[in-house]
Design a protein around this motif. Structure first.
Motif, PDB file in Angstrom:
ATOM      1  N   ALA A 113       5.760  45.483 -73.031  1.00 10.84           N
ATOM      2  CA  ALA A 113       6.977  44.824 -72.570  1.00 10.84           C
ATOM      3  C   ALA A 113       7.537  45.480 -71.313  1.00 10.84           C
ATOM      4  O   ALA A 113       8.095  44.787 -70.448  1.00 10.84           O
ATOM      5  CB  ALA A 113       8.028  44.849 -73.681  1.00 10.84           C
ATOM      6  N   CYS A 116       5.542  44.230 -68.371  1.00 10.95           N
ATOM      7  CA  CYS A 116       5.780  42.794 -68.193  1.00 10.95           C
ATOM      8  C   CYS A 116       7.190  42.536 -67.676  1.00 10.95           C
ATOM      9  O   CYS A 116       7.408  41.610 -66.882  1.00 10.95           O
ATOM     10  CB  CYS A 116       5.551  42.073 -69.512  1.00 10.95           C
ATOM     11  N   ALA A 117       8.165  43.355 -68.113  1.00 12.73           N
ATOM     12  CA  ALA A 117       9.551  43.169 -67.679  1.00 12.73           C
ATOM     13  C   ALA A 117       9.713  43.430 -66.191  1.00 12.73           C
ATOM     14  O   ALA A 117      10.610  42.871 -65.547  1.00 12.73           O
ATOM     15  CB  ALA A 117      10.475  44.079 -68.477  1.00 12.73           C
ATOM     16  N   CYS A 120       9.340  40.330 -64.592  1.00 18.26           N
ATOM     17  CA  CYS A 120      10.186  39.311 -65.206  1.00 18.26           C
ATOM     18  C   CYS A 120      11.632  39.424 -64.732  1.00 18.26           C
ATOM     19  O   CYS A 120      12.398  38.476 -64.856  1.00 18.26           O
ATOM     20  CB  CYS A 120      10.102  39.450 -66.731  1.00 18.26           C
ATOM     21  N   LYS A 134       9.376  34.492 -68.347  1.00 18.89           N
ATOM     22  CA  LYS A 134      10.478  34.307 -69.298  1.00 18.89           C
ATOM     23  C   LYS A 134      10.254  33.085 -70.177  1.00 18.89           C
ATOM     24  O   LYS A 134      10.593  33.098 -71.369  1.00 18.89           O
ATOM     25  CB  LYS A 134      11.804  34.172 -68.541  1.00 18.89           C
ATOM     26  N   VAL A 137       7.505  34.153 -72.834  1.00 22.00           N
ATOM     27  CA  VAL A 137       8.000  35.039 -73.898  1.00 22.00           C
ATOM     28  C   VAL A 137       9.029  34.323 -74.772  1.00 22.00           C
ATOM     29  O   VAL A 137       9.185  34.657 -75.949  1.00 22.00           O
ATOM     30  CB  VAL A 137       8.579  36.345 -73.304  1.00 22.00           C
ATOM     31  N   PHE A 172       6.659  42.500 -78.448  1.00 22.84           N
ATOM     32  CA  PHE A 172       6.428  42.412 -77.012  1.00 22.84           C
ATOM     33  C   PHE A 172       7.327  41.359 -76.363  1.00 22.84           C
ATOM     34  O   PHE A 172       7.963  41.600 -75.339  1.00 22.84           O
ATOM     35  CB  PHE A 172       4.951  42.101 -76.760  1.00 22.84           C
ATOM     36  N   THR A 176      10.445  42.389 -73.971  1.00 24.70           N
ATOM     37  CA  THR A 176      10.337  41.939 -72.575  1.00 24.70           C
ATOM     38  C   THR A 176      11.641  41.324 -72.105  1.00 24.70           C
ATOM     39  O   THR A 176      12.111  41.588 -70.983  1.00 24.70           O
ATOM     40  CB  THR A 176       9.188  40.924 -72.432  1.00 24.70           C
ATOM     41  N   TYR A 179      14.392  44.206 -71.922  1.00 20.41           N
ATOM     42  CA  TYR A 179      14.100  45.137 -70.828  1.00 20.41           C
ATOM     43  C   TYR A 179      14.401  44.487 -69.482  1.00 20.41           C
ATOM     44  O   TYR A 179      14.960  45.121 -68.582  1.00 20.41           O
ATOM     45  CB  TYR A 179      12.630  45.562 -70.866  1.00 20.41           C
TER      46      TYR A 179
END
Length: 287
Positions: A113, A116-117, A120, A134, A137, A172, A176, A179
């Motif tokens: 996460a 990935c964040a 994002c 977004k 997820v 996750f 995500t 975060y």
């Protein structure tokens, strides 16, 4: 006197939805379409609930006898806890297994996460890429954890592997989102200053983003760990993942040993309280 009348007329024109009660107080009666829709929805839900209770097939169940038996079972579970078919050492070992399921799924989910964040958060990532991630997820979060566990159980089989992968997948997606929101709350002036000084992407991440958002990330991670621990208890029964959840399921459904079920329930409650106390201290130090 004329000025007073003019002011009152202007107030009545500018605020048309206010009206005076006989008591002299002003009542604001703003009615919007959303409020009306919510009221209609509440009335419909109440009506459906009443209809369900009235039309439900109770199969000639004695209601008062059922209530008496339920109260007796509650008294047995919570006031007469006792181990019958197990030992304390084995119960603590199974509790450790459940903790390990929660820890592994939280660590794997948090690492995935975090990276990935970074792609994002809208203040450091490309807008279209942030919206795409977004959306993905959000779809992952919409599926309950138990369904993800059962989906992975098709390929991995019922057990701890499917439980860890399913819990990781949902963790996750959850982490995500939080975060990315923590990163978006960072002051853009710091990021722009680093960019102006020639810092690259990873220098911005580890010199501005991580120090500014680490406390919020730690808090969210431990909150997710608590969720994963309770989910791991449920997955022990639903997915055969083992741990104390499987023993709770066996005591409550297979052996129907309410005394042992009460003992295991108290063990889980004590573990959750201790976990909350430890996480509170760690979050306080991370600030």
């Amino acid at each position: 006197m004329q000025d007073t009348v003019v002011v009152q007329n202007e107030l009545s024109v500018s605020v048309p939805h206010m009206r005076h009660r006989r008591s002299g107080k002003i009542k604001i009666g703003a009615q919007s379409k959303s409020r009306i829709a919510l009221k209609i929805l509440a009335v419909v839900l109440v009506g459906l609930t009443i209809y369900a209770f009235v039309s439900f097939d109770y199969k000639e169940i004695d209601f008062w006898a059922a209530v008496t038996d339920t109260l007796h079972n509650i008294r047995t579970v919570f006031l007469e806890p006792q181990l019958s078919t197990d030992t304390v050492s084995n119960v603590l070992y199974q509790l450790l297994v459940t903790f390990c399921l929660g820890i592994l799924s939280t660590i794997f989910g948090a690492v995935l996460a975090f990276f990935c964040a970074l792609f994002c958060a809208k203040n450091i990532a490309v807008s279209w890429l942030a919206n795409l991630i977004k959306g993905i997820v959000a779809l992952v979060r919409a599926v309950p954890t138990v369904l993800w566990v059962l989906i992975f159980a098709v390929s991995a089989g019922l057990g701890s592997v499917a439980a860890v992968v399913g819990l990781t997948f949902h963790s996750f997606a959850y982490l995500t989102k939080v975060y990315a929101e923590s990163i978006e709350e960072i002051d853009n002036g710091t990021i722009e200053a680093l960019r102006a000084s020639g810092a690259n992407f990873w220098q911005i991440v580890f010199q501005a983003i991580v120090p500014a958002s680490i406390s919020r990330m730690v808090a969210w991670t431990f909150m997710r760990f608590e969720i994963n621990f309770t989910n791991a208890v449920a997955m022990g029964a639903a997915a055969g993942a083992g741990g104390i959840g499987f023993h709770l399921f066996m005591a409550g459904s297979f052996y129907f040993d309410l005394h042992e079920m009460g003992f295991l329930t108290y063990i889980v409650v004590i573990a959750v309280v201790l976990l909350e106390a430890i996480s509170t201290k760690i979050k306080a130090k991370a600030k």
